[in-house]
Design a protein around this motif. Structure first.
Motif, PDB file in Angstrom:
ATOM      1  N   MET A   1      21.770  29.417  99.928  1.00 15.76           N
ATOM      2  CA  MET A   1      21.210  29.904 101.197  1.00 15.76           C
ATOM      3  C   MET A   1      21.569  31.386 101.384  1.00 15.76           C
ATOM      4  SD  MET A   1      21.805  28.384 105.029  1.00 15.76           S
ATOM      5  CE  MET A   1      21.035  29.156 106.426  1.00 15.76           C
ATOM      6  N   ALA A   2      20.604  32.196 101.755  1.00 18.29           N
ATOM      7  CA  ALA A   2      20.829  33.628 101.919  1.00 18.29           C
ATOM      8  C   ALA A   2      21.753  33.892 103.109  1.00 18.29           C
ATOM      9  CB  ALA A   2      19.492  34.339 102.131  1.00 18.29           C
ATOM     10  N   ARG A   3      22.618  34.873 102.924  1.00 17.64           N
ATOM     11  CA  ARG A   3      23.491  35.266 104.021  1.00 17.64           C
ATOM     12  C   ARG A   3      22.677  35.914 105.132  1.00 17.64           C
ATOM     13  NH1 ARG A   3      29.048  37.960 101.633  1.00 17.64           N
ATOM     14  NH2 ARG A   3      30.040  36.009 100.977  1.00 17.64           N
ATOM     15  N   VAL A   4      23.105  35.673 106.366  1.00 21.63           N
ATOM     16  CA  VAL A   4      22.406  36.229 107.527  1.00 21.63           C
ATOM     17  C   VAL A   4      23.201  37.424 108.036  1.00 21.63           C
ATOM     18  CG1 VAL A   4      21.619  35.790 109.877  1.00 21.63           C
ATOM     19  CG2 VAL A   4      21.422  33.994 108.136  1.00 21.63           C
ATOM     20  N   SER A   5      22.605  38.602 107.971  1.00 19.79           N
ATOM     21  CA  SER A   5      23.267  39.801 108.473  1.00 19.79           C
ATOM     22  C   SER A   5      23.196  39.836 109.994  1.00 19.79           C
ATOM     23  CB  SER A   5      22.603  41.048 107.903  1.00 19.79           C
ATOM     24  OG  SER A   5      21.277  41.165 108.421  1.00 19.79           O
ATOM     25  N   LEU A   6      24.021  40.677 110.591  1.00 19.33           N
ATOM     26  CA  LEU A   6      23.975  40.848 112.047  1.00 19.33           C
ATOM     27  C   LEU A   6      22.589  41.303 112.478  1.00 19.33           C
ATOM     28  CD1 LEU A   6      25.303  41.064 114.861  1.00 19.33           C
ATOM     29  CD2 LEU A   6      25.982  43.405 114.243  1.00 19.33           C
ATOM     30  N   SER A   7      21.992  42.232 111.721  1.00 17.35           N
ATOM     31  CA  SER A   7      20.651  42.722 112.080  1.00 17.35           C
ATOM     32  C   SER A   7      19.631  41.589 112.083  1.00 17.35           C
ATOM     33  CB  SER A   7      20.212  43.813 111.104  1.00 17.35           C
ATOM     34  OG  SER A   7      21.041  44.954 111.240  1.00 17.35           O
ATOM     35  N   ARG A   8      19.661  40.757 111.036  1.00 14.20           N
ATOM     36  CA  ARG A   8      18.716  39.643 110.978  1.00 14.20           C
ATOM     37  C   ARG A   8      18.976  38.651 112.112  1.00 14.20           C
ATOM     38  NH1 ARG A   8      17.809  35.382 105.911  1.00 14.20           N
ATOM     39  NH2 ARG A   8      16.664  33.819 107.134  1.00 14.20           N
ATOM     40  N   TYR A   9      20.234  38.354 112.380  1.00 15.39           N
ATOM     41  CA  TYR A   9      20.592  37.437 113.460  1.00 15.39           C
ATOM     42  C   TYR A   9      20.017  37.934 114.786  1.00 15.39           C
ATOM     43  CZ  TYR A   9      23.577  34.968 116.838  1.00 15.39           C
ATOM     44  OH  TYR A   9      24.050  34.222 117.895  1.00 15.39           O
ATOM     45  N   LEU A  10      20.195  39.230 115.063  1.00 15.10           N
ATOM     46  CA  LEU A  10      19.717  39.786 116.322  1.00 15.10           C
ATOM     47  C   LEU A  10      18.195  39.795 116.396  1.00 15.10           C
ATOM     48  CD1 LEU A  10      22.237  42.751 116.692  1.00 15.10           C
ATOM     49  CD2 LEU A  10      22.190  40.647 118.056  1.00 15.10           C
ATOM     50  N   ILE A  11      17.552  40.114 115.288  1.00 20.11           N
ATOM     51  CA  ILE A  11      16.083  40.097 115.262  1.00 20.11           C
ATOM     52  C   ILE A  11      15.562  38.692 115.540  1.00 20.11           C
ATOM     53  CG2 ILE A  11      14.075  40.286 113.733  1.00 20.11           C
ATOM     54  CD1 ILE A  11      15.479  42.740 112.488  1.00 20.11           C
ATOM     55  N   GLU A  12      16.226  37.676 114.961  1.00 15.33           N
ATOM     56  CA  GLU A  12      15.806  36.294 115.202  1.00 15.33           C
ATOM     57  C   GLU A  12      16.046  35.888 116.646  1.00 15.33           C
ATOM     58  OE1 GLU A  12      17.842  34.061 112.217  1.00 15.33           O
ATOM     59  OE2 GLU A  12      16.399  34.562 110.640  1.00 15.33           O
ATOM     60  N   GLN A  13      17.143  36.365 117.238  1.00 14.57           N
ATOM     61  CA  GLN A  13      17.396  36.073 118.650  1.00 14.57           C
ATOM     62  C   GLN A  13      16.320  36.699 119.527  1.00 14.57           C
ATOM     63  OE1 GLN A  13      20.004  33.999 119.749  1.00 14.57           O
ATOM     64  NE2 GLN A  13      20.085  33.682 117.537  1.00 14.57           N
ATOM     65  N   GLN A  14      15.825  37.855 119.123  1.00 13.50           N
ATOM     66  CA  GLN A  14      14.770  38.534 119.872  1.00 13.50           C
ATOM     67  C   GLN A  14      13.404  37.899 119.638  1.00 13.50           C
ATOM     68  OE1 GLN A  14      14.212  42.635 118.751  1.00 13.50           O
ATOM     69  NE2 GLN A  14      12.238  42.753 119.779  1.00 13.50           N
ATOM     70  N   ARG A  15      13.048  37.707 118.378  1.00 12.27           N
ATOM     71  CA  ARG A  15      11.692  37.292 118.016  1.00 12.27           C
ATOM     72  C   ARG A  15      11.445  35.799 118.218  1.00 12.27           C
ATOM     73  NH1 ARG A  15      10.721  39.115 112.286  1.00 12.27           N
ATOM     74  NH2 ARG A  15      12.005  37.290 111.808  1.00 12.27           N
ATOM     75  N   GLU A  16      12.405  34.969 117.794  1.00  9.87           N
ATOM     76  CA  GLU A  16      12.188  33.529 117.808  1.00  9.87           C
ATOM     77  C   GLU A  16      12.681  32.845 119.077  1.00  9.87           C
ATOM     78  OE1 GLU A  16      13.750  31.803 114.253  1.00  9.87           O
ATOM     79  OE2 GLU A  16      12.852  33.314 112.950  1.00  9.87           O
ATOM     80  N   HIS A  17      13.715  33.411 119.672  1.00  7.60           N
ATOM     81  CA  HIS A  17      14.312  32.737 120.829  1.00  7.60           C
ATOM     82  C   HIS A  17      14.089  33.497 122.135  1.00  7.60           C
ATOM     83  CE1 HIS A  17      16.177  30.103 117.909  1.00  7.60           C
ATOM     84  NE2 HIS A  17      16.721  31.140 117.309  1.00  7.60           N
ATOM     85  N   GLY A  18      13.709  34.774 122.042  1.00  9.91           N
ATOM     86  CA  GLY A  18      13.435  35.558 123.242  1.00  9.91           C
ATOM     87  C   GLY A  18      14.643  35.806 124.108  1.00  9.91           C
TER      88      GLY A  18
END
Length: 334
Positions: free
Chosen positions: A1-18
């Protein structure tokens, strides 16, 4: 499983979870980058010429370390120009720091303790950075101190960095707590745990026992009952741990449970306590509550307090929910 960077985590919180907007995402990334710079400076230690006193005092009358001043400057410089902030406030400065007119302004306020536990710097013990994000009151163009005087329940994000054997970043966006570890080779924070949960019961407490003779009666009684162990009224043994660096003590509680206490005592009664409400108590209370714990002054929930000044101090009891409730019970009975 690919590691999740802080940037990716934050983008997912913005894009997928709002949960956050683009400005808040970028703001947190900037703070994280500043923490990396602070970690590098601390890591160099004597080699970087950053140990020892700066020969100055902060607004609280405390002697500043060179790294206190450097860490404050790093956070100010990193966050001035991004366009995400309306103003900043630091434990190390008397007044809020306005965003220079040559830069665009945003809708957020950033509050921080640039280097918590700095008395430990010269002996190579873990220290940290604590930060809190608030929304700037609507219609406020040039925020003054008044804009920052919001209850902790109004925080939209909070976190801390621990500069220890590894550099860690704890973060809450108001929906649980995640931990990121700095990959020094890659230069990025990587998600290493999320949805942290503090056990409701505790058998470990953190407090500075050298101040015991100055405590109020309810705290004297509470700690005496803990020390009485299995033969005492609590009916079990407790361990005590004290690092004298709030980020290190709270991080231990976040990862393995316990309760952290910095009570009011006779010497600091006039100033209201030791720890600062805006820079330390509120962000840590937010993080702890998001991990299922609780935070109180002994008589009031910390996040409900209405701040009255930028550098207001309060007593702090936070960590395991049932143990924090037990402390509050001792105060009610008194």
């Amino acid at each position: 499983m690919a590691r999740v960077s802080l940037s990716r985590y934050l983008i997912e919180q913005q894009r997928e979870h709002g949960r956050i907007d683009a400005d808040l995402r970028l703001l947190i990334e900037v703070v994280a980058r500043a923490c990396k710079r602070i970690a590098i400076a601390i890591g160099k230690g004597e080699l970087g010429g950053v140990l020892g006193s700066a020969g100055s005092e902060n607004v609280q009358g405390e002697v500043q370390k060179k790294l206190d001043v450097l860490s404050n400057e790093i956070l100010l410089e990193a966050n001035e120009w991004g366009g995400h902030l309306a103003a900043m406030a630091s434990e190390e400065m008397d007044h809020p720091h306005p965003i220079p007119n040559r830069f665009p302004k945003g809708e957020y306020l950033l509050v921080f303790d640039p280097l918590d536990g700095s008395s430990n710097i010269d002996v190579n013990v873990s220290v940290g950075t604590i930060f809190s994000v608030l929304r700037c009151p609507e219609g406020t163009v040039d925020p003054t101190e008044e804009a920052f005087l919001q209850p902790g329940s109004k925080q939209v994000a909070a976190g801390y960095a621990v500069y220890g054997p590894t550099t860690l970043l704890a973060l809450t966006l108001g929906d649980g707590v995640a931990i990121f570890t700095l990959d020094r080779e890659q230069g990025s924070f990587v998600l290493t745990s999320e949805n942290l949960s503090i056990p409701a019961d505790a058998s470990e407490f953190a407090i500075n026992m050298s101040n015991q003779r100055h405590w109020e009666a309810p705290m004297q009684r509470y700690v005496a009952d803990l020390l009485a162990g299995a033969e005492g009224p609590r009916g079990k043994n407790f361990n005590m741990r004290w690092v004298a660096s709030m980020v290190a003590d709270v991080h231990r509680i976040l990862t393995r449970g316990g309760v952290f206490i910095y009570p009011i005592d006779a010497r600091i009664a006039k100033q209201g306590g030791k720890l600062r409400l805006l820079y330390e108590a509120n962000p840590m209370a937010f993080i702890v509550e998001q991990a299922g714990g609780a935070a109180t002054t002994g008589t009031e929930r910390i996040l409900d307090l209405q701040p009255t000044s930028l550098h207001q101090r309060v007593p702090v009891v936070l960590g395991a929910k049932n143990e924090v409730a037990k402390v509050a019970e001792y105060y009610r009975e008194a």
